[in-house]
Motif scaffolding. Structure first.
Motif, PDB file in Angstrom:
ATOM      1  N   GLY A  55       0.785  -1.231   0.000  1.00  0.00           N
ATOM      2  CA  GLY A  55       0.000   0.000   0.000  1.00  0.00           C
ATOM      3  C   GLY A  55       0.810   1.270   0.000  1.00  0.00           C
ATOM      4  O   GLY A  55       0.231   2.366  -0.002  1.00  0.00           O
ATOM      5  N   GLN A  56       2.142   1.174   0.003  1.00  0.00           N
ATOM      6  CA  GLN A  56       2.975   2.383   0.041  1.00  0.00           C
ATOM      7  C   GLN A  56       3.948   2.468  -1.137  1.00  0.00           C
ATOM      8  O   GLN A  56       4.901   3.224  -1.101  1.00  0.00           O
ATOM      9  CB  GLN A  56       3.773   2.417   1.347  1.00  0.00           C
ATOM     10  CG  GLN A  56       2.899   2.501   2.587  1.00  0.00           C
ATOM     11  CD  GLN A  56       3.720   2.618   3.864  1.00  0.00           C
ATOM     12  OE1 GLN A  56       4.864   3.063   3.855  1.00  0.00           O
ATOM     13  NE2 GLN A  56       3.141   2.186   4.972  1.00  0.00           N
ATOM     14  N   ARG A  57       3.688   1.709  -2.182  1.00  0.00           N
ATOM     15  CA  ARG A  57       4.625   1.703  -3.304  1.00  0.00           C
ATOM     16  C   ARG A  57       4.711   3.067  -3.980  1.00  0.00           C
ATOM     17  O   ARG A  57       5.787   3.520  -4.361  1.00  0.00           O
ATOM     18  CB  ARG A  57       4.218   0.641  -4.323  1.00  0.00           C
ATOM     19  CG  ARG A  57       4.470  -0.769  -3.872  1.00  0.00           C
ATOM     20  CD  ARG A  57       4.350  -1.751  -5.015  1.00  0.00           C
ATOM     21  NE  ARG A  57       3.020  -1.696  -5.624  1.00  0.00           N
ATOM     22  CZ  ARG A  57       2.658  -2.419  -6.687  1.00  0.00           C
ATOM     23  NH1 ARG A  57       3.539  -3.222  -7.251  1.00  0.00           N
ATOM     24  NH2 ARG A  57       1.445  -2.341  -7.170  1.00  0.00           N
ATOM     25  N   GLU A  58       3.551   3.724  -4.145  1.00  0.00           N
ATOM     26  CA  GLU A  58       3.549   5.018  -4.829  1.00  0.00           C
ATOM     27  C   GLU A  58       4.378   6.049  -4.067  1.00  0.00           C
ATOM     28  O   GLU A  58       5.179   6.786  -4.657  1.00  0.00           O
ATOM     29  CB  GLU A  58       2.112   5.529  -5.001  1.00  0.00           C
ATOM     30  CG  GLU A  58       1.227   4.643  -5.855  1.00  0.00           C
ATOM     31  CD  GLU A  58       0.530   3.551  -5.048  1.00  0.00           C
ATOM     32  OE1 GLU A  58      -0.328   2.853  -5.606  1.00  0.00           O
ATOM     33  OE2 GLU A  58       0.858   3.393  -3.857  1.00  0.00           O
ATOM     34  N   LEU A  59       4.202   6.087  -2.742  1.00  0.00           N
ATOM     35  CA  LEU A  59       4.911   7.078  -1.937  1.00  0.00           C
ATOM     36  C   LEU A  59       6.408   6.801  -1.931  1.00  0.00           C
ATOM     37  O   LEU A  59       7.228   7.721  -2.075  1.00  0.00           O
ATOM     38  CB  LEU A  59       4.359   7.088  -0.512  1.00  0.00           C
ATOM     39  CG  LEU A  59       2.899   7.524  -0.362  1.00  0.00           C
ATOM     40  CD1 LEU A  59       2.476   7.423   1.100  1.00  0.00           C
ATOM     41  CD2 LEU A  59       2.711   8.948  -0.858  1.00  0.00           C
ATOM     42  N   LEU A  60       6.794   5.534  -1.776  1.00  0.00           N
ATOM     43  CA  LEU A  60       8.223   5.215  -1.719  1.00  0.00           C
ATOM     44  C   LEU A  60       8.881   5.429  -3.077  1.00  0.00           C
ATOM     45  O   LEU A  60      10.020   5.913  -3.151  1.00  0.00           O
ATOM     46  CB  LEU A  60       8.435   3.776  -1.250  1.00  0.00           C
ATOM     47  CG  LEU A  60       9.911   3.366  -1.125  1.00  0.00           C
ATOM     48  CD1 LEU A  60      10.628   4.248  -0.116  1.00  0.00           C
ATOM     49  CD2 LEU A  60      10.054   1.897  -0.740  1.00  0.00           C
ATOM     50  N   LEU A  61       8.181   5.098  -4.158  1.00  0.00           N
ATOM     51  CA  LEU A  61       8.760   5.296  -5.473  1.00  0.00           C
ATOM     52  C   LEU A  61       9.035   6.785  -5.712  1.00  0.00           C
ATOM     53  O   LEU A  61      10.110   7.160  -6.186  1.00  0.00           O
ATOM     54  CB  LEU A  61       7.828   4.738  -6.542  1.00  0.00           C
ATOM     55  CG  LEU A  61       8.439   4.465  -7.917  1.00  0.00           C
ATOM     56  CD1 LEU A  61       7.627   3.417  -8.652  1.00  0.00           C
ATOM     57  CD2 LEU A  61       8.498   5.725  -8.761  1.00  0.00           C
ATOM     58  N   GLY A  62       8.056   7.618  -5.374  1.00  0.00           N
ATOM     59  CA  GLY A  62       8.281   9.058  -5.533  1.00  0.00           C
ATOM     60  C   GLY A  62       9.418   9.561  -4.677  1.00  0.00           C
ATOM     61  O   GLY A  62      10.251  10.363  -5.128  1.00  0.00           O
ATOM     62  N   ALA A  63       9.484   9.081  -3.423  1.00  0.00           N
ATOM     63  CA  ALA A  63      10.554   9.522  -2.524  1.00  0.00           C
ATOM     64  C   ALA A  63      11.917   9.048  -3.019  1.00  0.00           C
ATOM     65  O   ALA A  63      12.906   9.790  -2.954  1.00  0.00           O
ATOM     66  CB  ALA A  63      10.294   8.985  -1.112  1.00  0.00           C
ATOM     67  N   ALA A  64      11.991   7.813  -3.540  1.00  0.00           N
ATOM     68  CA  ALA A  64      13.275   7.276  -3.993  1.00  0.00           C
ATOM     69  C   ALA A  64      13.792   8.025  -5.219  1.00  0.00           C
ATOM     70  O   ALA A  64      14.966   8.407  -5.274  1.00  0.00           O
ATOM     71  CB  ALA A  64      13.133   5.786  -4.307  1.00  0.00           C
ATOM     72  N   VAL A  65      12.927   8.243  -6.207  1.00  0.00           N
ATOM     73  CA  VAL A  65      13.362   8.939  -7.420  1.00  0.00           C
ATOM     74  C   VAL A  65      13.754  10.380  -7.106  1.00  0.00           C
ATOM     75  O   VAL A  65      14.735  10.915  -7.631  1.00  0.00           O
ATOM     76  CB  VAL A  65      12.261   8.880  -8.497  1.00  0.00           C
ATOM     77  CG1 VAL A  65      12.663   9.676  -9.725  1.00  0.00           C
ATOM     78  CG2 VAL A  65      11.987   7.432  -8.893  1.00  0.00           C
TER      79      VAL A  65
END
Length: 413
Positions: A52-62
């Motif tokens: 449920g947190q893939r979108e947030l982590l992907l944005g934070a990582a990039v």
């Protein structure tokens, strides 16, 4: 050497220059590593993110892979501005090698928590802007003035080639090994670059780093503030890059959630975008004969239009073609926007004005990327991709209307 004789005549003196020739494989390796990380960083975020947190982590990582570079450019200037280019390049390469190299080690040990992952990416990019400056300043110290244009062209070509080869290679490898190990390859490439830079000495007659001229810097910033057209193209570019940012988050999730595909397809998207960008970039010379503002606005609107089919539910074949076409449209933009600045800035102030431009634009794409995560979580990948395109078209239309109204306004007597 037979290989040197086989290349075009303009590049033979550059390739015959031994110190530069020895640096080229190291530059190529780091460019290829970064091209691979364009896919690997996003894909590893998808792998390590909690449910449920893939979108947030992907944005934070990039965002972490780029945004701290803007902070470093603004905050660390007083300590790094006078450092020799070779030392800047070695310092940045060493930091990136250590921090990126820690990611596969943490992955193998089972310690790669999402917060640790974002922190290591952020630390690795802190000196990115200074490393880029050191790279091109070192080139100027290695080559005499009459050979620098060819040297810059070779470095730019290697960077463009890495956009084509790197994502495709990473997309394939990520189906076989963890993307953490692909990031480890990027770390190794920076270690190679740092070692080779440390072994390379500038020409004996190369000038030392020039001290900062506060008066000239202030004059350049005053010129930028007093030129509405320069501020206009700067604002347009910032918004263009900002609205592009969410695409870097939405595209990987569109592939996994909407198309139910793997990293190989993500690599294909970015590879064809790179092919289009190289082809489009080669047209910049011809486009310079046209009115630059209309062409620039056409590029912004064109990029937005090719994103709209993502929102219609079009399949991968259609959107892949659109993305490749978008690369071709996007390709000439940087050269044309630089030309607008060059044509309207007095030569003694050009370096300062362009430096101010770069410092402002360093924040644009990372901020867009950081906002892309929450937007994708709320709206979904397709809506964000199409929304980014629609907003980009809207920006181009608004700027065109403002310029048209300004051109018709009576000039004060």
């Amino acid at each position: 050497m037979p290989v040197i004789r086989a290349v075009p005549a303009a590049y033979r003196p550059v390739l015959a220059h031994r110190p530069f020739r020895r640096m080229m494989p190291a530059f190529a390796a780091s460019d290829l590593g970064d091209g691979m990380s364009a896919v690997a960083v996003a894909w590893l975020a998808v792998v390590v993110a909690p449910e449920g947190q893939r979108e947030l982590l992907l944005g934070a990582a990039v965002a972490a892979y780029a945004l701290p570079g803007a902070v470093g450019a603004l905050v660390l200037g007083r300590w790094l501005r006078g450092m020799p280019p070779r030392r800047l390049l070695v310092l940045n390469s060493s930091l990136r090698a250590v921090m990126l190299g820690a990611i596969p080690l943490a992955w193998a040990a089972g310690w790669l928590h999402p917060l640790l992952y974002v922190g290591l990416l952020g630390a690795s990019s802190l000196l990115m802007a200074w490393g880029g400056a050191g790279k091109f300043a070192l080139l100027a110290q290695l080559l005499p003035a009459e050979r620098r244009l060819a040297g810059n062209a070779l470095l730019s070509s290697m960077g463009s080639a890495s956009i084509i080869v790197g994502p495709a290679a990473a997309g394939f490898l990520a189906t076989v090994v963890s993307p953490a190990w692909i990031i480890g390859v990027d770390a190794l490439s920076f270690a190679v670059l740092g070692v080779q830079a440390a072994r390379t000495a500038p020409r004996a007659d190369a000038p030392a780093a020039a001290p900062v001229d506060a008066g000239r810097s202030a004059a350049g910033l005053r010129l930028l503030r007093g030129q509405p057209e320069l501020l206009g193209i700067l604002a347009l570019t910032w918004l263009f890059f900002f609205l592009y940012g969410p695409v870097e988050v939405a595209l990987p999730l569109h592939i996994t959630e909407d198309l139910h595909a793997d990293s190989a397809l993500l690599g294909l998207y970015w590879t064809l975008f790179g092919v289009g960008a190289v082809a489009g970039g080669l047209t910049a010379g011809a486009l310079r004969r046209l009115p630059l503002w209309p062409v620039t606005l056409g590029i912004v609107a064109g990029w937005g239009l090719v994103l709209l089919p993502f929102g219609t539910g079009a399949g991968a074949p259609v959107t892949i073609v659109c993305f490749a076409l978008g690369g071709a449209i996007y390709g000439p933009y940087s050269a044309l926007s630089f030309t607008l600045f060059q044509n309207r800035t007095p030569e003694p102030l050009l370096t300062t004005v362009l430096a101010a431009r770069s410092a402002m634009l360093l924040t644009s794409t990372p901020v867009g990327v950081a906002l892309g995560g929450p937007l994708v979580a709320a709206l979904g990948p397709r809506a964000v991709l199409a929304g980014s395109g629609a907003a980009t078209v809207g920006v181009a239309v608004i700027v065109a209307v403002v310029r048209a109204v300004g051109a018709r306004a009576p000039t004060p007597s």
